[in-house]
Write an enzyme that holds these catalytic residues in place. Structure first.
Site, PDB file in Angstrom:
ATOM      1  N   LYS A   1     -21.710  13.915  51.323  1.00  0.00           N
ATOM      2  CA  LYS A   1     -20.817  12.777  51.013  1.00  0.00           C
ATOM      3  C   LYS A   1     -20.104  12.911  49.676  1.00  0.00           C
ATOM      4  O   LYS A   1     -19.884  11.917  48.976  1.00  0.00           O
ATOM      5  CB  LYS A   1     -21.592  11.455  51.062  1.00  0.00           C
ATOM      6  CG  LYS A   1     -22.347  11.228  52.369  1.00  0.00           C
ATOM      7  CD  LYS A   1     -23.197   9.984  52.301  1.00  0.00           C
ATOM      8  CE  LYS A   1     -24.152   9.888  53.481  1.00  0.00           C
ATOM      9  NZ  LYS A   1     -25.058   8.749  53.398  1.00  0.00           N
TER      10      LYS A   1
ATOM     11  N   ASP B   1     -31.944   5.645  54.756  1.00  0.00           N
ATOM     12  CA  ASP B   1     -31.341   4.387  55.225  1.00  0.00           C
ATOM     13  C   ASP B   1     -31.681   4.097  56.684  1.00  0.00           C
ATOM     14  O   ASP B   1     -31.838   2.938  57.078  1.00  0.00           O
ATOM     15  CB  ASP B   1     -29.827   4.377  55.013  1.00  0.00           C
ATOM     16  CG  ASP B   1     -29.109   5.523  55.693  1.00  0.00           C
ATOM     17  OD1 ASP B   1     -29.770   6.478  56.147  1.00  0.00           O
ATOM     18  OD2 ASP B   1     -27.866   5.495  55.750  1.00  0.00           O
TER      19      ASP B   1
END
Length: 499
Positions: free
Chosen positions: A195, A230
């Site tokens: 990312k 997550d």
């Protein structure tokens, strides 16, 4: 008639004839170019095709890779990481807990007050902080110092509702949404950044250790109780409210899945079997690849141009970060080879990732008779002043092909997990319910994508089995879920206040 008049008439006739030839030639060129547009569209549709047979092949390949990843480290493209979470929240948890959610260019700090079965989440407060771009590629200390300072500032704003009993340490669930080799519930070494992060001195290091040292440097006394992905947090949040949750899937900027595995079905687990008999597995399914995946020329080029060629192949064809970029690449080919936007290619169309997936979703969702939203998006993003209705219809068709492939492959992945757990078909005399907790902006906001995914899953399961499988939205698993895991693994569990 005079010579001049005759000459003028001949010249005019020749001019009209030449103009007619030019117009006919332009029309022929135009029809030829439009035929090329339709051909590009047709080839894309064929290459992205996901008939039910292909989806079953993808699901079977997913199940095979899951077995291989559980058998040994490095045995599969799926890392099948052991999360050390063997005690999911039950709803009985009391007290207040912190969460830190680091998963992209922003991070969140949160505190949650839990009131047991009756009160559930009594109160929660959160703050979002943007990470300065230079810290994403600087040093480990610089990044974690910035995070610890923001966390300390947030702790300083505690109100009276969040009362910490005397002699207790604050406890934190740390959601870290990057590939980590977990070494215990509260420690794990970074495998690699994704990312847009690239901080070399963090790779191979314990990320909890880095955070703890930074908190010490700013004078913050807090125990990191749980390091969670997550997706594991989403699973925890889902299970907190629904005991039938067996798996969680994130479909957002990136994508991942986690599920509850029987501990004895994990050959690479060499420790004592947990009392619960269960272990949450973080699949890192974005890295799945198979010869059965329907890949196009655009996918191969996107992968080649990426920061991690050959990796995260599933993620690159189903997640929010890439869907809009695939659309841009197809439109660029149409513009280059078929003058889709006119004689020149819009310069903005050559900028990678300029079409974001939310924009693609808005165009795909356009139901106006003249596809007004599509026209305005193309004007705003690519600076194309005018577009015809048939051009806009092509854009909507492209959105549909790209999104449908991603949604149907997501469903195949979920079906693969259910097959691994033996929950893909009804069992005689049993009424087992299997709930999949979903989170992520792609699932939540791209309606065509989520509806297609759910209908494809039903198609794979069949009518009878699909009655016992439910897909739910588990909002904010990465925040509340992390705090819940800090609670269900609290160091004070024996104390009556949190037990």
């Amino acid at each position: 008639m005079g010579k001049v008049a005759v000459g003028a008439t001949v010249v005019c006739a020749a001019a009209v004839c030449a103009a007619s030839v030019y117009i006919v030639r332009r029309r022929m060129q135009s029809s030829g170019k439009w035929a090329r547009v339709i051909e590009i569209l047709r080839v894309l549709e064929e290459d992205c095709a996901t008939p039910i047979g292909k989806l079953r092949q993808v699901a079977d390949a997913m199940t095979v890779e899951m077995h291989a990843g559980l058998a040994s480290e490095g045995g599969s493209k799926l890392k099948m990481l052991i999360s050390y979470v063997d005690n999911l929240p039950s709803g009985e948890e009391h007290g207040f807990f912190y969460a830190l959610d680091l998963g992209g260019t922003n991070f969140r700090v949160m505190r949650v007050l839990l009131g047991g079965k009756q009160g559930r989440v009594v109160k929660q407060e959160a703050k979002e902080v943007s990470i300065p771009p230079h810290l994403m590629t600087s040093g480990s200390d610089e990044l974690f110092n910035f995070i610890a300072e923001a966390l300390a500032n947030f702790v300083a704003t505690e109100g009276e509702d969040f009362h910490l009993p005397e002699g207790r340490q604050r406890e934190l669930g740390f959601t870290f949404s990057f590939p980590v080799k977990q070494t215990s519930l509260s420690s794990g070494t970074l495998i690699k950044w994704t990312k847009g992060f690239s901080i070399e001195d963090t790779v191979g290091q314990d990320v909890v250790g880095a955070l703890v040292k930074a908190m010490e440097r700013v004078g913050l006394d807090m125990n990191v109780t749980a390091l969670v992905n997550d997706t594991v947090g989403t699973l925890a949040g889902g299970r907190y409210y629904n005991p039938d949750v067996v798996a969680a899937v994130i479909l957002g900027t990136g994508t991942n899945a986690a599920y509850v595995e029987r501990a004895h079905a994990i050959p690479k687990w060499h420790g004592l079997l947990p009392k619960s008999g269960e272990m949450v597995i973080n699949m890192e399914w974005g890295n799945f690849r198979s010869s059965h995946l329907p890949l196009t020329e655009y996918d191969h080029l996107l992968d080649f141009d990426s920061l991690n060629p050959g990796e995260q192949i599933l993620e690159k064809i189903i997640s929010g970060m890439y869907l809009g970029e695939i659309l841009r690449r197809v439109l660029l080919k149409m513009a280059d080879e078929a003058a889709f936007f006119g004689d020149s290619v819009p310069p903005k169309l050559r900028i990678p990732f300029i079409i974001r997936t939310p924009n693609m979703s808005a165009m795909h969702s356009d139901t106006s008779p003249d596809l007004k939203v599509v026209g305005s998006k193309l004007k705003d993003i690519l600076e194309v002043p005018t577009t015809s209705l048939k051009m806009r219809k092509v854009v909507v068709s492209l959105c549909d092909i790209i999104a449908s492939r991603g949604a149907r492959l997501s469903a195949a992945g979920i079906y693969g997990i259910l097959k691994k757990l033996g929950r893909d078909a009804p069992k005689d005399g049993e009424t087992q319910k299997s709930v999949i907790a979903m989170d992520g902006g792609l699932f939540e906001h791209y309606t065509q994508f989520s509806e297609c995914m759910e209908s494809s899953l039903k198609e794979l399961l069949g009518d009878e089995a699909s009655d016992s499988v439910e897909v739910i939205h588990s909002n904010d698993g990465s925040g509340v879920g992390a705090a819940l895991l800090a609670a269900s693994h609290s160091q004070y569990l024996d104390d009556s206040e949190t037990s």
